[in-house]
Every structure is written in C-alpha cells, then in structure tokens.
Design a protein around this motif. Structure first.
Motif, PDB file in Angstrom:
ATOM      1  N   LEU A   8       0.806  -1.214   0.000  1.00 23.07           N
ATOM      2  CA  LEU A   8       0.000   0.000   0.000  1.00 23.07           C
ATOM      3  C   LEU A   8       0.845   1.273   0.000  1.00 23.07           C
ATOM      4  O   LEU A   8       0.376   2.334  -0.405  1.00 23.07           O
ATOM      5  CB  LEU A   8      -0.924   0.021   1.212  1.00 23.07           C
ATOM      6  N   LEU A   9       2.076   1.163   0.461  1.00 21.39           N
ATOM      7  CA  LEU A   9       2.939   2.337   0.583  1.00 21.39           C
ATOM      8  C   LEU A   9       3.586   2.694  -0.756  1.00 21.39           C
ATOM      9  O   LEU A   9       3.759   1.839  -1.621  1.00 21.39           O
ATOM     10  CB  LEU A   9       4.020   2.076   1.624  1.00 21.39           C
ATOM     11  N   PRO A  10       3.962   3.960  -0.913  1.00 21.01           N
ATOM     12  CA  PRO A  10       4.640   4.352  -2.152  1.00 21.01           C
ATOM     13  C   PRO A  10       6.015   3.711  -2.262  1.00 21.01           C
ATOM     14  O   PRO A  10       6.678   3.456  -1.261  1.00 21.01           O
ATOM     15  CB  PRO A  10       4.750   5.871  -2.031  1.00 21.01           C
ATOM     16  N   THR A  11       6.441   3.460  -3.484  1.00 22.94           N
ATOM     17  CA  THR A  11       7.757   2.873  -3.719  1.00 22.94           C
ATOM     18  C   THR A  11       8.832   3.951  -3.604  1.00 22.94           C
ATOM     19  O   THR A  11       8.535   5.142  -3.741  1.00 22.94           O
ATOM     20  CB  THR A  11       7.824   2.246  -5.120  1.00 22.94           C
ATOM     21  N   PRO A  12      10.082   3.547  -3.373  1.00 26.97           N
ATOM     22  CA  PRO A  12      11.152   4.552  -3.314  1.00 26.97           C
ATOM     23  C   PRO A  12      11.237   5.378  -4.592  1.00 26.97           C
ATOM     24  O   PRO A  12      11.488   6.577  -4.552  1.00 26.97           O
ATOM     25  CB  PRO A  12      12.420   3.722  -3.106  1.00 26.97           C
ATOM     26  N   VAL A  15       8.513   8.092  -4.734  1.00 24.22           N
ATOM     27  CA  VAL A  15       8.813   9.210  -3.825  1.00 24.22           C
ATOM     28  C   VAL A  15       9.921  10.070  -4.405  1.00 24.22           C
ATOM     29  O   VAL A  15       9.876  11.301  -4.329  1.00 24.22           O
ATOM     30  CB  VAL A  15       9.179   8.678  -2.423  1.00 24.22           C
ATOM     31  N   ARG A  16      10.907   9.443  -5.016  1.00 25.85           N
ATOM     32  CA  ARG A  16      12.002  10.211  -5.625  1.00 25.85           C
ATOM     33  C   ARG A  16      11.500  11.065  -6.789  1.00 25.85           C
ATOM     34  O   ARG A  16      12.050  12.116  -7.068  1.00 25.85           O
ATOM     35  CB  ARG A  16      13.101   9.275  -6.104  1.00 25.85           C
ATOM     36  N   GLN A  17      10.467  10.594  -7.479  1.00 22.86           N
ATOM     37  CA  GLN A  17       9.924  11.326  -8.624  1.00 22.86           C
ATOM     38  C   GLN A  17       8.913  12.395  -8.214  1.00 22.86           C
ATOM     39  O   GLN A  17       8.527  13.220  -9.041  1.00 22.86           O
ATOM     40  CB  GLN A  17       9.246  10.348  -9.597  1.00 22.86           C
ATOM     41  N   ASN A  18       8.469  12.397  -6.959  1.00 25.38           N
ATOM     42  CA  ASN A  18       7.472  13.360  -6.489  1.00 25.38           C
ATOM     43  C   ASN A  18       8.017  14.777  -6.617  1.00 25.38           C
ATOM     44  O   ASN A  18       9.119  15.067  -6.151  1.00 25.38           O
ATOM     45  CB  ASN A  18       7.105  13.052  -5.037  1.00 25.38           C
ATOM     46  N   ARG A  19       7.234  15.651  -7.204  1.00 24.69           N
ATOM     47  CA  ARG A  19       7.730  17.015  -7.445  1.00 24.69           C
ATOM     48  C   ARG A  19       7.931  17.803  -6.160  1.00 24.69           C
ATOM     49  O   ARG A  19       8.721  18.730  -6.108  1.00 24.69           O
ATOM     50  CB  ARG A  19       6.794  17.766  -8.384  1.00 24.69           C
ATOM     51  N   TRP A  20       7.220  17.453  -5.086  1.00 28.19           N
ATOM     52  CA  TRP A  20       7.377  18.153  -3.821  1.00 28.19           C
ATOM     53  C   TRP A  20       8.601  17.660  -3.045  1.00 28.19           C
ATOM     54  O   TRP A  20       9.111  18.363  -2.175  1.00 28.19           O
ATOM     55  CB  TRP A  20       6.130  17.966  -2.958  1.00 28.19           C
ATOM     56  N   LEU A  21       9.055  16.462  -3.348  1.00 28.37           N
ATOM     57  CA  LEU A  21      10.175  15.887  -2.603  1.00 28.37           C
ATOM     58  C   LEU A  21      11.446  15.764  -3.425  1.00 28.37           C
ATOM     59  O   LEU A  21      12.483  15.371  -2.906  1.00 28.37           O
ATOM     60  CB  LEU A  21       9.773  14.508  -2.071  1.00 28.37           C
ATOM     61  N   ARG A  22      11.379  16.091  -4.685  1.00 24.95           N
ATOM     62  CA  ARG A  22      12.534  15.966  -5.577  1.00 24.95           C
ATOM     63  C   ARG A  22      13.711  16.821  -5.114  1.00 24.95           C
ATOM     64  O   ARG A  22      14.867  16.482  -5.349  1.00 24.95           O
ATOM     65  CB  ARG A  22      12.115  16.356  -6.997  1.00 24.95           C
ATOM     66  N   TRP A  23      13.450  17.922  -4.435  1.00 28.95           N
ATOM     67  CA  TRP A  23      14.511  18.822  -4.001  1.00 28.95           C
ATOM     68  C   TRP A  23      15.448  18.160  -2.991  1.00 28.95           C
ATOM     69  O   TRP A  23      16.571  18.613  -2.791  1.00 28.95           O
ATOM     70  CB  TRP A  23      13.922  20.098  -3.401  1.00 28.95           C
ATOM     71  N   MET A  24      14.997  17.075  -2.350  1.00 30.02           N
ATOM     72  CA  MET A  24      15.846  16.398  -1.375  1.00 30.02           C
ATOM     73  C   MET A  24      16.949  15.586  -2.029  1.00 30.02           C
ATOM     74  O   MET A  24      17.926  15.226  -1.365  1.00 30.02           O
ATOM     75  CB  MET A  24      15.003  15.495  -0.482  1.00 30.02           C
ATOM     76  N   GLY A  25      16.788  15.267  -3.307  1.00 28.49           N
ATOM     77  CA  GLY A  25      17.817  14.608  -4.092  1.00 28.49           C
ATOM     78  C   GLY A  25      18.346  13.319  -3.508  1.00 28.49           C
ATOM     79  O   GLY A  25      17.585  12.430  -3.145  1.00 28.49           O
TER      80      GLY A  25
END
Length: 191
Positions: A8-12, A15-25
């Motif tokens: 049920l959880l998002p895959t790594p 999450v890496r492709q999420n536009r809100w979280l991409r800045w974390m690199g």
C-alpha cells in the motif's frame, strides 16, 4: 501483514519522482529511510500523525523532511499524515477547538449561533485599498477569536497522539517479534 502494508505504501522510486520531494535529491536514497524496523516504523508513524494533526497544508513534505532528518521510515511517515482527511477533518478540528478552549479557560462555542459571524466592512466592496485593509484586519480578528483555541488544541493533540502512537506501535511491533521468535523456537523443538 507487513507485506500487505508494504504494497500500500509508495515505492522509493515514486517518492524520488514526487515534485514536492525531488529537491531532497540523494538524501532520499539512504537505506534506513526504507527499512521496516521497529524504531523506523514507530518514528515514521509518530512523525506523520504529528504533522497530520498539527498543520492543515503541506503535511507530507514536512513529515518527509523530518523523517529524513531523524532517519525514520519515509513511506510510513508520509502515509500516516492521512490521519486527517475529508472524513476526519471536521471531528478532529472540532475536538481540538474545544480542547484548546478548555485549556485556555475560554468557553467553547457549542452551537453554530455562538460563533461570531465574519463581519467584512462595507468599504471592502468598493475595491479601495482602505477597504481591502479593513477586510484583511476583520479576517485576522476573526481568526484570532477562533484560531487561538484551535491552534492550542491542535498542538496538544498532535504531541499527545504522536507520543502515544510511537509508544503503542513500538510495543506492538516488539510483541510481534517476540511472538514470531517463540513460534520459531516451538517449531524447531517439535521438529
């Protein structure tokens, strides 16, 4: 059970492709953020519940950032922010408002008639700068009458629920590990 939960959880990668979280690199690539350990899951749940109850917007980026800092399970932290959703939003904020009113010693509004209506000055309709300023001040004054008990209640609720979820989930996961270990020992003894 954990395998069902993992599906049920998002895959790594998502999450890496999420536009809100991409800045974390590359920070998101740390293995402890994706490992399902007792401490990681408990911390992720607590972080998600805390931000899910505390702030009404941008819950997922805040919980993801703190999960990265504390090396908690990232997908669990992001998913548990959904504790406040369109179904639970009203009761949670209603309860938080009354909790904050009780803590501050102010009587909470028990009926919609007791909440003061928003009074926007007449000059706001004219579109002048003075009217806009009066409107902003009226909204700010209204928010401080309802907002202060709500903010206090949400802060108390977020801290208490976050701590309770951490302790409960940690205890349940430790019990689960002990039970599995006992079952393995029994099966070896019987074999």
């Amino acid at each position: 059970m954990i395998d069902r939960f993992k599906r049920l959880l998002p895959t790594p990668e998502s999450v890496r492709q999420n536009r809100w979280l991409r800045w974390m690199g590359p920070v998101i690539h740390h293995p402890r953020l994706w490992h399902f350990s007792r401490k990681g899951i408990s911390a992720g749940l607590a972080i998600g519940i805390f931000f899910g109850l505390l702030i009404p917007i941008a819950q997922i980026p805040f919980s993801a950032a703190l999960a990265v800092i504390l090396r908690a399970n990232l997908p669990v932290a992001m998913a548990s922010t959904l504790v406040t959703n369109p179904v639970t939003f009203g009761p949670v904020y209603y309860g938080a408002y009354h909790l904050g009113s009780w803590v501050l010693g102010k009587p909470g509004a028990s009926a919609p008639d007791e909440v003061p209506p928003l009074q926007v000055p007449e000059t706001a309709a004219e579109g002048s700068t003075r009217g806009f300023t009066d409107s902003v001040l009226a909204v700010f004054e209204y928010a401080t009458t309802v907002g202060k008990p709500l903010v206090v209640g949400l802060a108390i609720l977020a801290v208490l629920c976050g701590l309770a979820v951490y302790w409960i989930s940690s205890a349940v996961l430790a019990w689960r590990v002990r039970r599995q270990r006992q079952q393995r020992v029994r099966s070896r003894l019987l074999a």
